[in-house]
Write a protein that holds these residues in place. Structure first.
Motif, PDB file in Angstrom:
ATOM      1  N   PHE A   1     -28.932  61.285  88.259  1.00 58.08           N
ATOM      2  CA  PHE A   1     -29.014  60.594  86.989  1.00 58.08           C
ATOM      3  C   PHE A   1     -30.468  60.289  86.681  1.00 58.08           C
ATOM      4  N   LEU A   2     -30.788  60.301  85.407  1.00 56.59           N
ATOM      5  CA  LEU A   2     -32.096  59.842  84.971  1.00 56.59           C
ATOM      6  C   LEU A   2     -32.035  58.347  84.732  1.00 56.59           C
TER       7      LEU A   2
ATOM      8  N   LEU B   1     -39.277  57.540  83.267  1.00 56.41           N
ATOM      9  CA  LEU B   1     -38.031  58.110  83.743  1.00 56.41           C
ATOM     10  C   LEU B   1     -38.170  58.585  85.181  1.00 56.41           C
ATOM     11  N   SER B   2     -37.138  58.364  85.965  1.00 53.58           N
ATOM     12  CA  SER B   2     -37.149  58.838  87.342  1.00 53.58           C
ATOM     13  C   SER B   2     -35.739  59.245  87.734  1.00 53.58           C
ATOM     14  N   LEU B   3     -35.648  60.172  88.690  1.00 53.96           N
ATOM     15  CA  LEU B   3     -34.343  60.614  89.168  1.00 53.96           C
ATOM     16  C   LEU B   3     -33.824  59.654  90.228  1.00 53.96           C
TER      17      LEU B   3
ATOM     18  N   ASP C   1     -31.908  59.145  75.489  1.00 52.60           N
ATOM     19  CA  ASP C   1     -33.115  58.690  76.180  1.00 52.60           C
ATOM     20  C   ASP C   1     -33.366  57.197  76.010  1.00 52.60           C
ATOM     21  N   ALA C   2     -32.694  56.584  75.040  1.00 56.12           N
ATOM     22  CA  ALA C   2     -32.886  55.147  74.827  1.00 56.12           C
ATOM     23  C   ALA C   2     -32.143  54.307  75.865  1.00 56.12           C
ATOM     24  N   PHE C   3     -31.243  54.937  76.633  1.00 55.86           N
ATOM     25  CA  PHE C   3     -30.469  54.191  77.619  1.00 55.86           C
ATOM     26  C   PHE C   3     -31.365  53.668  78.738  1.00 55.86           C
ATOM     27  N   VAL C   4     -31.178  52.382  79.074  1.00 53.61           N
ATOM     28  CA  VAL C   4     -31.899  51.751  80.176  1.00 53.61           C
ATOM     29  C   VAL C   4     -30.879  51.055  81.074  1.00 53.61           C
TER      30      VAL C   4
END
Length: 220
Positions: A25-26, A33-35, A204-207
């Protein structure tokens, strides 16, 4: 004997599905961003078959979308629904029992016949999905949702955001409120197998919550 007991323990262990493989998951943090690796943690002894009843609007292909998604994900799900032929559900009683002169009587014998299927399948269901569309007033769908709620069934509602206000009481009884059929499929996949979609709804906005509020989830 000790050897027999050990063998029985081994057989019992083998009946439990092995944990699914870890997935990549990112995740987004202050450093970008990191895996990260997340283990799916849903264990079931054997392969349970889930019964999902699809209630509501009959004028679009949402049932077909869910059926395809369930098949593509190889989920152990049996899908059922009311008779989705408008003409047949209207005329079934009159065709089988004979015509009635008054419309209310015509409708009553048909509705009673349709209710045999509806009540039976909702009672048997593990999950009831209720779809509301914008164009038609689905009184039957609202009734099915109330019936399912009275039985303590898990309910997933499915409708466009524009009618959320009108359905607020129905949604309050639902476990999940979805905007499109793919979200229903993803919900079933998570509930059954613990798997999540590769891409979050917000992209990409997911945190992740741990990155937003810190580990341990302190109050914001």
């Amino acid at each position: 004997s000790a050897s027999r007991k050990k063998k029985q323990q081994k057989n019992t262990h083998n009946n439990i599905d092995p944990p699914p493989p870890r997935r990549m998951f990112l995740s987004r943090s202050s450093s970008g961003l990191s895996l990260s690796r997340r283990a799916v943690r849903s264990f079931t002894s054997g392969r349970r078959e889930w019964k999902v009843y699809l209630s509501g609007e009959i004028h679009s292909d949402w049932r077909e979308v869910i059926a395809k998604g369930v098949a593509d994900k190889n989920l152990p799900v049996t899908l059922t629904s009311p008779n989705t032929s408008h003409e047949d559900s209207d005329d079934c009683g009159a065709i089988i029992l004979g015509m009635e002169e008054e419309r209310p009587n015509w409708d009553k014998i048909g509705a009673n016949m349709n209710n045999i299927r509806t009540k039976t399948l909702i009672k048997e269901a593990d999950v009831v999905v209720v779809r509301f569309g914008e164009k038609y007033r689905q009184w039957n769908a609202a009734f099915d949702a109330g019936f399912a709620a009275a039985l303590g069934k898990s309910i997933i509602t499915l409708h466009p955001p524009a009618i959320s206000h009108m359905l607020k009481e129905v949604n309050a009884s639902a476990s999940v409120v979805c905007e499109d059929a793919t979200q229903v499929v993803d919900t079933l996949a998570y509930v059954i197998d613990g798997t999540l979609p590769d891409t979050p709804r917000d992209g990409d906005a997911f945190v992740p919550i741990a990155d937003r509020l810190g580990k341990g989830n302190p109050n914001p």
